[in-house]
Design an enzyme around this catalytic site. Structure first.
Site, PDB file in Angstrom:
ATOM      1  N   GLY A 201     -21.952  22.088  17.459  1.00 14.96           N
ATOM      2  CA  GLY A 201     -20.714  21.506  17.977  1.00 14.96           C
ATOM      3  C   GLY A 201     -20.597  20.045  17.603  1.00 14.96           C
ATOM      4  CD  GLU A 424       4.486   0.551  16.786  1.00 15.85           C
ATOM      5  OE1 GLU A 424       4.428   1.795  16.945  1.00 15.85           O
ATOM      6  OE2 GLU A 424       3.739  -0.064  16.004  1.00 15.85           O
ATOM      7  CG  ASP A 499       2.344   3.756   9.774  1.00 12.88           C
ATOM      8  OD1 ASP A 499       1.511   4.139  10.610  1.00 12.88           O
ATOM      9  OD2 ASP A 499       3.177   2.854   9.991  1.00 12.88           O
TER      10      ASP A 499
END
Length: 644
Positions: A201, A424, A499
């Site tokens: 995991g 934003e 971005d």
């Protein structure tokens, strides 16, 4: 036992050599000129003696030195009575008295004692060393012994009730504990108890916690060791520690052995560069033999944990060694609620705290993340001198964990704030208009972490796959901030660098991994971009032709540009909403989901400004930064990020 005998022989040889070196006495000085006592008296009368040394009392050896004129200063020796008054008087008369000295000769026993004293001291130290070695208190020669820590059922306080969010893995390990408590129940039909369980995991999902619970629940001895504790700089130490570990386990069988981070010792063999001896491979070979070799290890169950199962040796993963592979996944919303309930039992929680709401707002969080969230909420409540942890503390802790700590001391100019607000707002509007995107949870222009502003989205429910439609909507959402700056200010800033990177990476995965390109089809082209396993994958060549690589680049470019234009279309159409949202951000600094819905409905947002925000606004109005001058270039943040 054999190694101790070898060490004893080595130390015996060393001590014998030291005794031989110390026992060697320097050879006495040989004097060639031996004369009679009568001749000695005659030479004294003739004043041909320069100096005389009388040794001891009674009839003893007399040594002296001739004058240079007689025998060029050579020494002589004779035997006479050294305590004779006549001899002493004669030496005074002939001037030999000036160079006369009398030495008391050391007795035989004193000389012997001084000669053997260092030897006796070394023997004493050696005897004390061997006593400590036999008693086991000295660990100087025990680096080949196992360093596994043994736990009894009364020592570990962790139980399965303390583990939540991984019910399937907990069930598998509960069955292992039952194997040890009641083996006849499973072997009466011819079954065989599993020899090993591998917990796989991501970090923080609770693998080690599950092992601690097994140690607390099992009524058998439990040995715990890390994979890195096997391998040392000395050749053969790792294999010796593996043998020692299993020897100890056999004596206390049935028992459990937990090896944490087994990838430190269980990596794929033959992956080293060069032809030198690999200590790690020898350790792995010994581990393979002990787990399932010619001699069986009945009653010993191995539990191992790793988050890099892809690099483990295939021989280690085969049935008979690790019979079961238990996946410890990130918890779903039900598991997160259970985990939060476990951790909130330890702190005073107010009545307005709803752990289901907290769990719904933390998708993708592991058990370690949720434990940290609860701890941060408790610290935030203590910082404000509260007696209980309230819901607002959990909200603040969630923002801190997801978006980073607020940098309220950072002074931003009005121009930078305006750029950030429109950036934003562009993200938020594109995310709100394109339904495949997750709902916007919060938008803020308060600098957090490396970013000057953050637009946070949260899914309504847990998601385990990603569609092509949503992938492209996410790229449009990422490009929304950059397009908003272009529409309002007519230029771009470096605030969109992160971005662009995220959008490009997502588009490339769509093309090369997920088969979401119509031109390239369902083919995986991402072989060369995987993490290279040193020594195993170095010689793998790229299977992509130059023409295919150009086509991949063209497809990635088309996806990003297509969604960039879609974001432009949305923001041009909702330019009034863009300006209204940017104005609300400049006024309140932070808006939430309900505020965004209000703005998109064409209404004005009205919020209560806290005293802290009001004081900050007054301070900003009183003190203007020099960067507000439009003639000076505004500063930009190269680490600008948008949380998706």
């Amino acid at each position: 036992m054999k190694s101790n005998v070898q060490v004893l022989l080595i130390w015996t040889v060393i001590i014998a050599g030291i005794i031989w070196l110390l026992g060697r006495q320097p050879a006495p000085k040989v004097i060639e000129n031996k004369i009679s006592y009568s001749e000695f008296l005659r030479l004294v009368h003739d004043e041909k003696i320069e100096s005389v040394t009388l040794m001891g009392q009674g009839v003893q050896e007399i040594t002296g030195k001739f004058k240079p004129k007689h025998m060029q200063g050579k020494e002589f020796t004779t035997i006479g009575r050294t305590d004779s008054d006549q001899l002493v008087k004669l030496l005074h008369e002939k001037g030999v008295y000036e160079n006369y000295k009398e030495e008391e000769k050391t007795s035989y026993w004193a000389t012997a004692l001084l000669s053997w004293l260092p030897i006796l001291a070394i023997l004493f130290v050696f005897i004390m060393f061997m006593r400590q070695l036999q008693s086991g208190s000295n660990k100087a020669l025990s680096f080949g012994q196992s360093r596994a820590k043994r736990f009894n059922e009364n020592k570990s306080k962790t139980r399965f009730t303390d583990v939540a969010g991984c019910d399937e893995a907990k069930y598998e390990l509960q069955e292992v504990v039952e194997f040890l408590k009641n083996p006849k129940k499973f072997t009466r039909l011819g079954g065989r108890i599993p020899k090993g369980v591998l917990l796989v995991g991501e970090p923080g999902t609770g693998k080690t916690l599950l092992a601690k619970a097994v140690a607390g629940e099992a009524s058998v001895p439990f040995y715990s060791i890390s994979g890195s504790e096997f391998v040392e700089m000395f050749v053969g130490v790792g294999a010796s520690r593996v043998r020692s570990l299993f020897d100890n386990a056999k004596k206390t069988a049935p028992c459990l052995v937990f090896i944490d981070e087994i990838d430190a010792v269980g990596r794929h063999r033959g992956a080293g560069l060069g032809g030198g001896h690999d200590e790690r491979e020898q350790t792995l070979n010994q581990l393979l033999v002990e787990m399932d070799g010619f001699e069986g290890n009945e009653g010993i169950i191995i539990i191992a944990a790793t988050n890099r199962v892809d690099v483990l040796d295939p021989a280690l993963l085969r049935p008979g060694r690790f019979d079961r592979r238990v996946m410890v996944q990130k918890p779903d919303i039900k598991g997160r609620v259970a985990i939060l309930k476990v951790h909130t039992r330890k702190i005073p929680v107010a009545d307005n705290v709803d752990v289901e709401i907290v769990a719904r707002g933390t998708p993708g969080f592991t058990g370690a993340n949720l434990e940290n969230l609860v701890n941060e909420a408790a610290l935030n409540a203590a910082h404000h001198d509260k007696k209980q942890v309230e819901m607002i503390d959990f909200d603040e802790a969630k923002d801190k964990v997801i978006m980073g700590s607020a940098r309220k001391s950072l002074l931003m100019s009005d121009i930078e704030k305006k750029h950030t607000a429109y950036h934003e707002a562009g993200h938020a509007i594109v995310a709100h208009v394109l339904p495949p995107n997750d709902p916007v949870y919060k938008v803020t222009i308060i600098p957090r972490g490396p970013a000057l502003g953050v637009t946070m989205t949260l899914p309504k429910e847990d998601q385990f796959s990603l569609s092509a439609k949503k992938s492209e909507a996410m790229i449009s959402f990422m490009m929304g901030g950059r397009i908003a700056e272009e529409i309002i200010f007519g230029h771009y800033t470096t605030g969109a660098s992160n971005d662009i990177q995220k959008a490009t990476d997502l588009a490339r995965r769509m093309v090369t991994e997920w088969g979401m390109s119509k031109k390239l089809g369902p083919i995986n082209f991402n072989h060369e971009s995987q993490n290279v396993f040193l020594g195993r994958d170095m010689n793998k060549s790229s299977h992509i032709s130059e023409q295919t690589a150009q086509l991949i680049d063209q497809e990635v470019s088309d996806i990003v540009k297509r969604n960039n234009e879609r974001a432009r279309t949305i923001l041009v159409e909702h330019k009034d909403k863009l300006e209204a949202m940017a104005e609300a951000l400049l006024k309140y600094e932070t808006i939430e989901h309900e505020d965004i819905k209000t703005i998109m409905a064409g209404k004005k947002v009205v919020k209560n400004i806290t005293q802290e925000v009001a004081a900050s606004e007054n301070k900003d109005n009183e003190k203007k930064s020099t960067s507000d001058d439009p003639k000076e270039p505004s500063k930009v943040d190269l680490n600008k990020t948008v949380k998706v």
